[in-house]
Design a protein around this motif. Structure first.
Motif, short mmCIF file in Angstrom:
data_model
loop_
_atom_site.label_atom_id
_atom_site.label_comp_id
_atom_site.label_asym_id
_atom_site.label_seq_id
_atom_site.Cartn_x
_atom_site.Cartn_y
_atom_site.Cartn_z
N ARG A 8 -5.30 -4.19 -10.88
CA ARG A 8 -5.64 -2.67 -10.77
C ARG A 8 -6.61 -2.48 -9.64
N ARG A 9 -7.79 -3.12 -9.34
CA ARG A 9 -8.66 -3.08 -8.62
C ARG A 9 -8.16 -3.62 -7.20
N LEU A 10 -7.39 -4.48 -7.21
CA LEU A 10 -6.74 -4.87 -5.80
C LEU A 10 -5.88 -3.93 -5.18
N ARG A 11 -5.08 -3.20 -6.04
CA ARG A 11 -4.20 -2.04 -5.78
C ARG A 11 -5.06 -0.82 -5.06
N ASN A 12 -6.17 -0.52 -6.05
CA ASN A 12 -6.77 0.67 -5.33
C ASN A 12 -7.53 0.44 -4.04
N LYS A 13 -7.61 -0.75 -3.66
CA LYS A 13 -8.22 -1.22 -2.22
C LYS A 13 -7.11 -1.31 -1.22
N VAL A 14 -6.07 -1.91 -1.56
CA VAL A 14 -5.29 -2.40 -0.51
C VAL A 14 -3.73 -1.32 -0.32
N SER A 15 -3.57 -0.49 -1.11
CA SER A 15 -2.59 0.25 -1.46
C SER A 15 -2.76 1.68 -0.79
N SER A 16 -1.55 2.57 -0.57
CA SER A 16 -1.67 3.86 -0.41
C SER A 16 -0.35 4.44 -0.61
N PRO A 17 -0.38 5.77 -0.70
CA PRO A 17 0.88 6.38 -1.01
C PRO A 17 2.17 5.71 -0.36
N GLU A 18 1.83 5.69 0.97
CA GLU A 18 2.98 5.17 1.98
C GLU A 18 3.21 3.51 1.55
N TYR A 19 2.18 2.84 1.14
CA TYR A 19 2.38 1.39 1.06
C TYR A 19 1.72 0.97 -0.37
N PRO A 20 2.67 0.95 -1.42
CA PRO A 20 2.14 0.70 -2.74
C PRO A 20 1.91 -0.78 -2.78
N LEU A 21 2.45 -1.76 -1.93
CA LEU A 21 2.23 -2.93 -1.79
C LEU A 21 2.50 -3.91 -3.14
N ILE A 22 1.64 -4.04 -4.11
CA ILE A 22 1.70 -4.64 -5.26
C ILE A 22 2.34 -3.88 -6.38
N VAL A 23 3.54 -4.31 -6.81
CA VAL A 23 4.22 -3.55 -7.92
C VAL A 23 4.41 -4.43 -9.27
N THR A 24 4.55 -3.71 -10.43
CA THR A 24 4.61 -4.32 -11.60
C THR A 24 6.20 -4.55 -11.81
N VAL A 25 6.29 -5.74 -12.11
CA VAL A 25 7.63 -5.79 -12.78
C VAL A 25 7.82 -6.10 -14.21
N TRP A 26 8.20 -4.91 -14.72
CA TRP A 26 8.05 -4.95 -16.41
C TRP A 26 8.42 -6.05 -17.09
N GLY A 27 7.69 -6.40 -17.79
CA GLY A 27 8.06 -7.80 -18.68
C GLY A 27 7.94 -8.92 -18.21
N VAL A 28 7.74 -8.86 -16.91
CA VAL A 28 7.67 -10.03 -16.14
C VAL A 28 6.17 -10.24 -15.52
N GLY A 29 5.85 -9.56 -14.69
CA GLY A 29 4.40 -9.87 -13.78
C GLY A 29 4.30 -8.74 -12.79
N TYR A 30 4.06 -9.50 -11.39
CA TYR A 30 3.81 -8.81 -10.17
C TYR A 30 4.19 -9.32 -8.88
N LYS A 31 4.52 -8.57 -8.13
CA LYS A 31 5.06 -9.17 -6.78
C LYS A 31 4.55 -8.26 -5.80
N LEU A 32 4.57 -8.72 -4.15
CA LEU A 32 4.62 -7.81 -3.42
C LEU A 32 5.65 -7.16 -2.93
N GLU A 33 5.51 -6.04 -2.86
CA GLU A 33 6.71 -4.95 -2.49
C GLU A 33 7.29 -5.43 -1.37
N ASP A 34 8.65 -5.54 -1.35
CA ASP A 34 9.36 -5.94 0.05
C ASP A 34 9.72 -5.10 0.89
#
Length: 236
Positions: free
Chosen positions: A210-236
């Motif tokens: 959550r802290r990392l998302r707040n620093k690197v993401s923007s509305p145009e580039y969400p970047l790190i996304v949650t894969v529900w029930g599994v974990g996280y990945k960098l948005e392709d």
């Protein structure tokens, strides 16, 4: 190692003083938040330990102030054992927390684990930081509109520069960037970033993501996304 401990319980301080002397730490003790703030502003420290419930100014506020200006390792001492309290401490930038009552040896073990992570994240001694001025192409990790200089630890997303990542946030981002299509479980992130010696829990990952998302993401580039029930990945 130059260590600042802000703790208002004198008996705890005396106990820790003996153990820190044995470890050959250069430890300075203060007993309220205002004195702690003054010492933090007056000189640099290699490690800071803060009691959550300090008189004058609490440890959470001091931790926020440290994180606004420096990457100094911070551990919180707290009598609060509720999950939300622990998460709040991590969200404000603490590297770890130790719940009272605690063993001095546990505290020292956690300190050493935090220091190992900082040393691994920095890629060597602190004095090597100037090497980034002549960094080569091999120091640059890039993917689409993202670039990371592994020497200077500066992240660029589009036309925006991000230079305030903590060591663990930086390591998490680099891991995602190296494997942009891979979904990492919380267990895998703990293993890769914190290592087997980390005494923590999977919820720690959620806080740092959550802290990392707040620093690197923007509305145009969400970047790190949650894969529900599994974990996280960098948005392709």
């Amino acid at each position: 190692m130059k260590l600042l401990i802000a703790e208002d319980d004198i008996s705890v301080c005396e106990m820790l003083r003996l153990f820190f002397q044995k470890e050959q730490f250069d430890a300075t003790f203060v007993h309220d938040g205002l004195n702690a703030q003054a010492r933090l502003e007056a000189e640099p420290w290699d490690f800071v330990i803060l009691d959550w419930m300090l008189p004058g100014k609490d440890g959470i506020t001091l931790c926020q102030q440290i994180r606004a200006n420096a990457d100094t390792p911070v551990i919180l001492l707290t009598a609060r054992d509720e999950e939300q309290d622990r998460i709040r401490g991590l969200e404000q930038g603490a590297d770890d927390y130790v719940t009272k009552p605690f063993s001095p040896m546990e505290l020292i073990a956690r300190m050493k684990a935090v220091l190992r992570r900082y040393k691994s994240s920095s890629g060597g001694e602190a004095g090597d930081s100037e090497a980034g001025a002549g960094s080569s192409d091999s120091d640059i990790l890039s993917y689409k509109n993202i670039a990371v200089n592994l020497s200077t630890r500066i992240v660029t997303v589009g036309d925006r520069t991000v230079s305030n990542l903590t060591p663990k946030e930086f390591d998490l981002f680099v891991l995602f960037l190296r494997y942009p299509k891979r979904v990492f479980t919380r267990e895998q992130l703990l293993e890769n970033i914190w290592g087997y010696d980390y005494i923590g829990e999977e919820r720690t990952i959620d806080v740092h993501i959550r802290r990392l998302r707040n620093k690197v993401s923007s509305p145009e580039y969400p970047l790190i996304v949650t894969v529900w029930g599994v974990g996280y990945k960098l948005e392709d």
